[in-house]
Write a protein that holds these residues in place. Structure first.
Motif, PDB file in Angstrom:
ATOM      1  N   ARG A 118       0.809  -1.216   0.000  1.00 51.15           N
ATOM      2  CA  ARG A 118       0.000   0.000   0.000  1.00 51.15           C
ATOM      3  C   ARG A 118       0.846   1.271   0.000  1.00 51.15           C
ATOM      4  NH1 ARG A 118      -5.304  -0.616   0.483  1.00 51.15           N
ATOM      5  NH2 ARG A 118      -6.109  -2.660   1.093  1.00 51.15           N
ATOM      6  N   GLN A 132       2.955  15.264  -9.182  1.00 54.27           N
ATOM      7  CA  GLN A 132       1.551  15.178  -9.561  1.00 54.27           C
ATOM      8  C   GLN A 132       1.362  15.684 -10.990  1.00 54.27           C
ATOM      9  OE1 GLN A 132      -0.810  13.567  -7.456  1.00 54.27           O
ATOM     10  NE2 GLN A 132       1.273  13.070  -6.754  1.00 54.27           N
ATOM     11  N   ALA A 184      -3.138  12.305 -11.847  1.00 58.78           N
ATOM     12  CA  ALA A 184      -2.270  11.132 -11.929  1.00 58.78           C
ATOM     13  C   ALA A 184      -0.971  11.442 -11.203  1.00 58.78           C
ATOM     14  CB  ALA A 184      -1.999  10.750 -13.387  1.00 58.78           C
ATOM     15  N   SER A 185      -0.147  10.421 -11.017  1.00 61.35           N
ATOM     16  CA  SER A 185       1.197  10.582 -10.465  1.00 61.35           C
ATOM     17  C   SER A 185       2.203  10.155 -11.516  1.00 61.35           C
ATOM     18  CB  SER A 185       1.386   9.722  -9.204  1.00 61.35           C
ATOM     19  OG  SER A 185       0.505  10.128  -8.178  1.00 61.35           O
ATOM     20  N   LEU A 197       0.554   6.734 -12.919  1.00 65.99           N
ATOM     21  CA  LEU A 197      -0.333   5.931 -12.083  1.00 65.99           C
ATOM     22  C   LEU A 197      -1.610   6.722 -11.867  1.00 65.99           C
ATOM     23  CD1 LEU A 197      -0.623   3.292 -10.458  1.00 65.99           C
ATOM     24  CD2 LEU A 197       0.172   4.569  -8.448  1.00 65.99           C
ATOM     25  N   ILE A 198      -2.733   6.137 -12.266  1.00 69.43           N
ATOM     26  CA  ILE A 198      -4.035   6.797 -12.208  1.00 69.43           C
ATOM     27  C   ILE A 198      -4.928   5.994 -11.272  1.00 69.43           C
ATOM     28  CG2 ILE A 198      -6.031   7.523 -13.574  1.00 69.43           C
ATOM     29  CD1 ILE A 198      -3.850   7.269 -16.006  1.00 69.43           C
ATOM     30  N   SER A 199      -5.522   6.666 -10.302  1.00 63.72           N
ATOM     31  CA  SER A 199      -6.327   5.961  -9.300  1.00 63.72           C
ATOM     32  C   SER A 199      -7.542   5.308  -9.945  1.00 63.72           C
ATOM     33  CB  SER A 199      -6.769   6.925  -8.203  1.00 63.72           C
ATOM     34  OG  SER A 199      -7.672   7.876  -8.718  1.00 63.72           O
ATOM     35  N   LYS A 200      -8.018   4.254  -9.299  1.00 65.78           N
ATOM     36  CA  LYS A 200      -9.121   3.477  -9.864  1.00 65.78           C
ATOM     37  C   LYS A 200     -10.384   4.307 -10.051  1.00 65.78           C
ATOM     38  CE  LYS A 200     -10.039   1.591  -5.236  1.00 65.78           C
ATOM     39  NZ  LYS A 200     -10.019   0.352  -4.423  1.00 65.78           N
ATOM     40  N   GLU A 201     -10.516   5.387  -9.269  1.00 66.15           N
ATOM     41  CA  GLU A 201     -11.694   6.250  -9.419  1.00 66.15           C
ATOM     42  C   GLU A 201     -11.729   6.921 -10.792  1.00 66.15           C
ATOM     43  OE1 GLU A 201     -10.821   5.719  -5.147  1.00 66.15           O
ATOM     44  OE2 GLU A 201      -9.613   6.364  -6.855  1.00 66.15           O
ATOM     45  N   HIS A 202     -10.578   7.041 -11.433  1.00 71.37           N
ATOM     46  CA  HIS A 202     -10.502   7.721 -12.728  1.00 71.37           C
ATOM     47  C   HIS A 202     -10.084   6.772 -13.841  1.00 71.37           C
ATOM     48  CE1 HIS A 202     -10.938  11.564 -10.654  1.00 71.37           C
ATOM     49  NE2 HIS A 202     -10.035  11.144  -9.786  1.00 71.37           N
ATOM     50  N   GLU A 240      -4.267  -3.088  -6.893  1.00 66.83           N
ATOM     51  CA  GLU A 240      -5.325  -2.331  -6.221  1.00 66.83           C
ATOM     52  C   GLU A 240      -6.336  -1.763  -7.208  1.00 66.83           C
ATOM     53  OE1 GLU A 240      -3.301   0.554  -3.756  1.00 66.83           O
ATOM     54  OE2 GLU A 240      -3.297  -0.852  -2.067  1.00 66.83           O
ATOM     55  N   ASN A 242      -5.770   0.197  -9.636  1.00 66.54           N
ATOM     56  CA  ASN A 242      -5.361   1.470 -10.223  1.00 66.54           C
ATOM     57  C   ASN A 242      -4.773   1.208 -11.606  1.00 66.54           C
ATOM     58  OD1 ASN A 242      -5.994   2.961  -7.802  1.00 66.54           O
ATOM     59  ND2 ASN A 242      -4.101   2.124  -6.924  1.00 66.54           N
TER      60      ASN A 242
END
Length: 281
Positions: A118, A132, A184-185, A197-202, A240, A242
């Motif tokens: 994590r 970012q 994203a990162s 890296l793009i979070s799963k929400e997006h 996860e 993402n």
């Protein structure tokens, strides 16, 4: 003994496996204690070229056809990955070989530490703070040239100490015709592209058939975000859910912007490396 613990204790075997498979490490110039706050780490993906008992030979970091200078003695934060397992360690530059196909020689660490799932960019001794990125789907790719030119003007004005009001006005206008933004990162850079890296929400915003407009925040070395166009050339879901995405930069509509982006990446890297070298002196 758990498999992940066994692999950590046999980390030299894992490193040799990376080398023999033509794999690479992720490396970043190590920040100092006084660089906390908004400071970020630009991570380079470099291929492992050779190993010995005391040294790791890797490609010199670079992007868009330009190699980055990293002086001997510079501290480096390094990471290696095999599947979903990831380890980090601290090292330093022993020496470098000049030239377009030059290399960096890194000191072999005494040990490595496995990253928790994590928090895959931090262990107890070292860590990375990823830049970012703001991402927009491009609705009219032909509108990027004007936005890129505005980004260049704003960046140069900020670097030369120009008035903040005028710079903010230019920067606000430096946006082409785009769709909704998502964050994203910046995981790493290298060659002519980057890893995001793009979070799963997006996750639904990622589309490999279209161009995107990116703003990368490289503070405090660059006073304004660095803007560019790119295309998602591959992507997959991590453990996860993402999205890990590979991006190829695009400069076909404004080739001159390529040199500007490369120049700013060099500027960022030179400033971080110089600060690291001063601490090591």
């Amino acid at each position: 003994m758990p498999a992940n613990r066994s692999r950590t204790e046999r980390w030299r075997e894992s490193l040799r496996q990376v080398y023999e498979r033509g794999g690479g490490l992720e490396v970043a110039v190590m920040r100092g204690p006084g660089d906390e706050g908004g400071a970020v780490d630009l991570v380079w993906r470099v291929r492992v070229l050779g190993l010995s008992e005391r040294e790791i030979v890797v490609e010199r970091p670079g992007a868009l056809g330009r190699c980055v200078e990293v002086p001997p003695g510079t501290g480096m934060t390094c990471a290696m990955s095999i599947g979903q397992n990831r380890w980090m360690f601290a090292s330093r530059v022993v020496r470098s070989t000049p030239g377009p196909r030059g290399s960096l020689v890194l000191a072999m660490p005494e040990g490595v530490e496995r990253c928790p799932r994590r928090n895959f960019n931090r262990v107890s001794t070292v860590g990375l703070r990823l830049p970012q990125v703001e991402c927009w789907p491009l609705l009219d790719p032909s509108s990027t040239a004007v936005a890129e030119t505005a980004n260049q003007s704003a960046m140069r004005a900020a670097l030369s100490g120009g008035p903040h009001g005028a710079i903010d006005t230019i920067a606000a206008a430096a946006l082409p015709v785009v769709g909704p933004v998502f964050p994203a990162s910046l995981v790493n850079v290298g060659g002519g592209g980057a890893g995001l890296l793009i979070s799963k929400e997006h996750a639904g915003a990622v589309d490999g058939t279209r161009l995107y407009w990116f703003r990368v925040h490289l503070t405090p070395e660059l006073p304004l975000p660095l803007s560019m166009t790119g295309r998602v050339v591959h992507h997959h879901l991590d453990h996860e859910q993402n999205v890990a995405a590979g991006v190829a930069f695009e400069f076909a509509l404004n080739p001159a912007h390529r040199d500007f982006v490369a120049e700013q990446i060099e500027r960022f890297s030179a400033r971080v490396s110089a600060a690291s070298a001063r601490r090591a002196a």
